[in-house]
Design a protein around this motif. Structure first.
Motif, PDB file in Angstrom:
ATOM      1  N   ASP A  42       0.817  -1.220   0.000  1.00  0.00           N
ATOM      2  CA  ASP A  42       0.000   0.000   0.000  1.00  0.00           C
ATOM      3  C   ASP A  42       0.852   1.273   0.000  1.00  0.00           C
ATOM      4  OD1 ASP A  42       0.926  -0.382   2.575  1.00  0.00           O
ATOM      5  OD2 ASP A  42      -0.941   0.225   3.544  1.00  0.00           O
ATOM      6  N   LEU A  43       2.163   1.144   0.073  1.00  0.00           N
ATOM      7  CA  LEU A  43       3.067   2.286   0.005  1.00  0.00           C
ATOM      8  C   LEU A  43       3.540   2.408  -1.440  1.00  0.00           C
ATOM      9  CD1 LEU A  43       4.590   4.513   1.502  1.00  0.00           C
ATOM     10  CD2 LEU A  43       6.388   2.868   1.963  1.00  0.00           C
ATOM     11  N   ARG A  44       3.065   3.444  -2.128  1.00  0.00           N
ATOM     12  CA  ARG A  44       3.339   3.581  -3.557  1.00  0.00           C
ATOM     13  C   ARG A  44       3.789   5.010  -3.890  1.00  0.00           C
ATOM     14  NH1 ARG A  44      -1.591  -0.002  -6.179  1.00  0.00           N
ATOM     15  NH2 ARG A  44      -1.256  -1.816  -4.874  1.00  0.00           N
ATOM     16  N   PRO A  45       5.009   5.357  -3.558  1.00  0.00           N
ATOM     17  CA  PRO A  45       5.477   6.714  -3.855  1.00  0.00           C
ATOM     18  C   PRO A  45       5.724   6.909  -5.349  1.00  0.00           C
ATOM     19  CG  PRO A  45       7.289   5.396  -3.042  1.00  0.00           C
ATOM     20  CD  PRO A  45       6.039   4.548  -2.926  1.00  0.00           C
ATOM     21  N   THR A  46       5.687   8.143  -5.787  1.00  0.00           N
ATOM     22  CA  THR A  46       6.024   8.457  -7.175  1.00  0.00           C
ATOM     23  C   THR A  46       7.527   8.304  -7.347  1.00  0.00           C
ATOM     24  OG1 THR A  46       4.171   9.993  -7.366  1.00  0.00           O
ATOM     25  CG2 THR A  46       5.971  10.255  -8.942  1.00  0.00           C
ATOM     26  N   LEU A  47       7.921   7.586  -8.407  1.00  0.00           N
ATOM     27  CA  LEU A  47       9.333   7.335  -8.679  1.00  0.00           C
ATOM     28  C   LEU A  47       9.691   7.842 -10.067  1.00  0.00           C
ATOM     29  CD1 LEU A  47       9.583   3.630  -7.427  1.00  0.00           C
ATOM     30  CD2 LEU A  47      10.261   5.693  -6.186  1.00  0.00           C
ATOM     31  N   ILE A  48      10.884   8.424 -10.172  1.00  0.00           N
ATOM     32  CA  ILE A  48      11.384   8.900 -11.454  1.00  0.00           C
ATOM     33  C   ILE A  48      12.829   8.452 -11.636  1.00  0.00           C
ATOM     34  CG2 ILE A  48       9.838  10.898 -11.530  1.00  0.00           C
ATOM     35  CD1 ILE A  48      12.255  12.626 -10.642  1.00  0.00           C
ATOM     36  N   LEU A  49      13.311   8.592 -12.858  1.00  0.00           N
ATOM     37  CA  LEU A  49      14.694   8.250 -13.184  1.00  0.00           C
ATOM     38  C   LEU A  49      15.639   8.914 -12.186  1.00  0.00           C
ATOM     39  CD1 LEU A  49      16.570   6.894 -15.308  1.00  0.00           C
ATOM     40  CD2 LEU A  49      16.627   9.094 -16.475  1.00  0.00           C
ATOM     41  N   GLY A  50      16.556   8.130 -11.626  1.00  0.00           N
ATOM     42  CA  GLY A  50      17.531   8.643 -10.666  1.00  0.00           C
ATOM     43  C   GLY A  50      17.170   8.373  -9.215  1.00  0.00           C
ATOM     44  N   ASP A  51      15.908   7.998  -8.942  1.00  0.00           N
ATOM     45  CA  ASP A  51      15.517   7.690  -7.563  1.00  0.00           C
ATOM     46  C   ASP A  51      16.191   6.401  -7.097  1.00  0.00           C
ATOM     47  OD1 ASP A  51      13.928   9.911  -7.263  1.00  0.00           O
ATOM     48  OD2 ASP A  51      12.035   8.866  -7.594  1.00  0.00           O
ATOM     49  N   THR A  52      16.325   6.272  -5.793  1.00  0.00           N
ATOM     50  CA  THR A  52      16.926   5.085  -5.192  1.00  0.00           C
ATOM     51  C   THR A  52      16.128   4.662  -3.967  1.00  0.00           C
ATOM     52  OG1 THR A  52      18.398   6.394  -3.782  1.00  0.00           O
ATOM     53  CG2 THR A  52      19.266   5.733  -5.931  1.00  0.00           C
ATOM     54  N   GLY A  53      16.339   3.427  -3.532  1.00  0.00           N
ATOM     55  CA  GLY A  53      15.748   2.968  -2.286  1.00  0.00           C
ATOM     56  C   GLY A  53      14.850   1.759  -2.425  1.00  0.00           C
ATOM     57  N   PRO A  54      14.191   1.385  -1.308  1.00  0.00           N
ATOM     58  CA  PRO A  54      13.364   0.176  -1.292  1.00  0.00           C
ATOM     59  C   PRO A  54      12.155   0.244  -2.225  1.00  0.00           C
ATOM     60  CG  PRO A  54      13.275   1.292   0.844  1.00  0.00           C
ATOM     61  CD  PRO A  54      14.284   1.999   0.017  1.00  0.00           C
ATOM     62  N   ALA A  55      11.594   1.429  -2.449  1.00  0.00           N
ATOM     63  CA  ALA A  55      10.456   1.536  -3.363  1.00  0.00           C
ATOM     64  C   ALA A  55      10.897   1.222  -4.791  1.00  0.00           C
ATOM     65  CB  ALA A  55       9.838   2.931  -3.290  1.00  0.00           C
ATOM     66  N   VAL A  56      12.094   1.638  -5.158  1.00  0.00           N
ATOM     67  CA  VAL A  56      12.626   1.319  -6.493  1.00  0.00           C
ATOM     68  C   VAL A  56      12.873  -0.185  -6.592  1.00  0.00           C
ATOM     69  CG1 VAL A  56      14.530   1.673  -8.112  1.00  0.00           C
ATOM     70  CG2 VAL A  56      13.648   3.612  -6.793  1.00  0.00           C
ATOM     71  N   ARG A  57      13.431  -0.788  -5.537  1.00  0.00           N
ATOM     72  CA  ARG A  57      13.646  -2.246  -5.534  1.00  0.00           C
ATOM     73  C   ARG A  57      12.315  -2.977  -5.686  1.00  0.00           C
ATOM     74  NH1 ARG A  57      17.652  -1.333  -2.162  1.00  0.00           N
ATOM     75  NH2 ARG A  57      16.429  -1.499  -0.271  1.00  0.00           N
ATOM     76  N   GLN A  58      11.277  -2.472  -5.030  1.00  0.00           N
ATOM     77  CA  GLN A  58       9.950  -3.090  -5.138  1.00  0.00           C
ATOM     78  C   GLN A  58       9.449  -3.015  -6.587  1.00  0.00           C
ATOM     79  OE1 GLN A  58       8.427  -4.810  -2.957  1.00  0.00           O
ATOM     80  NE2 GLN A  58       6.220  -4.692  -3.250  1.00  0.00           N
ATOM     81  N   ALA A  59       9.578  -1.861  -7.212  1.00  0.00           N
ATOM     82  CA  ALA A  59       9.148  -1.701  -8.605  1.00  0.00           C
ATOM     83  C   ALA A  59       9.974  -2.602  -9.526  1.00  0.00           C
ATOM     84  CB  ALA A  59       9.258  -0.237  -9.024  1.00  0.00           C
ATOM     85  N   GLN A  60      11.277  -2.728  -9.265  1.00  0.00           N
ATOM     86  CA  GLN A  60      12.119  -3.612 -10.068  1.00  0.00           C
ATOM     87  C   GLN A  60      11.653  -5.056  -9.943  1.00  0.00           C
ATOM     88  OE1 GLN A  60      15.831  -2.443  -8.233  1.00  0.00           O
ATOM     89  NE2 GLN A  60      16.438  -1.226 -10.013  1.00  0.00           N
ATOM     90  N   CYS A  61      11.402  -5.478  -8.719  1.00  0.00           N
ATOM     91  CA  CYS A  61      10.960  -6.853  -8.477  1.00  0.00           C
ATOM     92  C   CYS A  61       9.628  -7.121  -9.168  1.00  0.00           C
ATOM     93  CB  CYS A  61      10.854  -7.096  -6.964  1.00  0.00           C
ATOM     94  SG  CYS A  61      10.348  -8.778  -6.535  1.00  0.00           S
ATOM     95  N   LEU A  62       8.677  -6.208  -9.001  1.00  0.00           N
ATOM     96  CA  LEU A  62       7.364  -6.390  -9.619  1.00  0.00           C
ATOM     97  C   LEU A  62       7.458  -6.398 -11.139  1.00  0.00           C
ATOM     98  CD1 LEU A  62       5.294  -4.077  -7.277  1.00  0.00           C
ATOM     99  CD2 LEU A  62       5.147  -6.573  -7.395  1.00  0.00           C
ATOM    100  N   SER A  63       8.306  -5.547 -11.708  1.00  0.00           N
ATOM    101  CA  SER A  63       8.428  -5.518 -13.171  1.00  0.00           C
ATOM    102  C   SER A  63       9.055  -6.814 -13.686  1.00  0.00           C
ATOM    103  CB  SER A  63       9.226  -4.304 -13.639  1.00  0.00           C
ATOM    104  OG  SER A  63      10.589  -4.436 -13.353  1.00  0.00           O
ATOM    105  N   ASN A  64       9.818  -7.488 -12.858  1.00  0.00           N
ATOM    106  CA  ASN A  64      10.406  -8.772 -13.255  1.00  0.00           C
ATOM    107  C   ASN A  64       9.368  -9.891 -13.307  1.00  0.00           C
ATOM    108  OD1 ASN A  64      12.977  -7.793 -13.651  1.00  0.00           O
ATOM    109  ND2 ASN A  64      13.713  -8.382 -11.630  1.00  0.00           N
ATOM    110  N   MET A  65       8.185  -9.656 -12.748  1.00  0.00           N
ATOM    111  CA  MET A  65       7.121 -10.661 -12.789  1.00  0.00           C
ATOM    112  C   MET A  65       6.515 -10.772 -14.181  1.00  0.00           C
ATOM    113  SD  MET A  65       6.915 -11.980  -9.874  1.00  0.00           S
ATOM    114  CE  MET A  65       7.566 -11.636  -8.272  1.00  0.00           C
ATOM    115  N   GLY A 100       7.428   7.035 -18.051  1.00  0.00           N
ATOM    116  CA  GLY A 100       8.527   6.497 -17.252  1.00  0.00           C
ATOM    117  C   GLY A 100       8.390   6.819 -15.776  1.00  0.00           C
ATOM    118  N   VAL A 101       7.400   7.618 -15.432  1.00  0.00           N
ATOM    119  CA  VAL A 101       7.143   7.966 -14.033  1.00  0.00           C
ATOM    120  C   VAL A 101       6.270   6.867 -13.436  1.00  0.00           C
ATOM    121  CG1 VAL A 101       6.079   9.632 -12.464  1.00  0.00           C
ATOM    122  CG2 VAL A 101       7.317  10.438 -14.485  1.00  0.00           C
ATOM    123  N   ILE A 102       6.691   6.346 -12.299  1.00  0.00           N
ATOM    124  CA  ILE A 102       5.899   5.317 -11.619  1.00  0.00           C
ATOM    125  C   ILE A 102       5.028   6.037 -10.604  1.00  0.00           C
ATOM    126  CG2 ILE A 102       5.951   3.239 -10.192  1.00  0.00           C
ATOM    127  CD1 ILE A 102       8.711   2.640 -11.376  1.00  0.00           C
TER     128      ILE A 102
END
Length: 123
Positions: A42-65, A100-102
């Protein structure tokens, strides 16, 4: 009640295995799943190119699905150009503006991916 659901799930898995069926990779992206547990669903921050952290890792993991040819992203927590390309492709597959904005719509798609996208992945 919980025991019945667990038993039903076990029976379903055994039956699909015995019949030679496989569960699609995308099934693991269910919000209740721990396959991508970098942060709460339920934590869904807006992400853009250059961002870092656990939310980016979450988006990476989900996109790998997502199935198909797109490369698997390294779960490094850095929103780089390879991730940008993949996110834009996922957005196009779902009719979301290719920014490209999440944000909310893209997060929703990441948590509930299409089984396949018929648009070729860009070279």
């Amino acid at each position: 009640m919980r025991r019945n659901r667990l038993l039903s799930a076990v029976v379903a898995v055994c039956a699909t295995s015995a019949l030679g069926f496989t569960v699609p990779q995308t099934a693991a992206a269910d919000p209740g799943s721990t396959a991508c547990s970098q942060m709460p669903s339920d934590l869904r921050p807006t992400l853009i190119l250059g961002d870092t952290g656990p939310a980016v890792r979450q988006a990476q993991c989900l996109s790998n699905m997502w199935g198909g040819e797109p490369p698997k992203l390294v779960l490094d927590g850095i929103y780089g150009t390879v991730m940008l390309k993949k996110i834009e492709w996922i957005q196009v597959c779902h009719g979301i503006p290719q920014s490209g904005v999440i944000e909310d719509h893209t997060w929703e798609v990441l948590y509930h991916p299409a089984l396949d996208c018929y648009l070729p992945y860009p070279d």
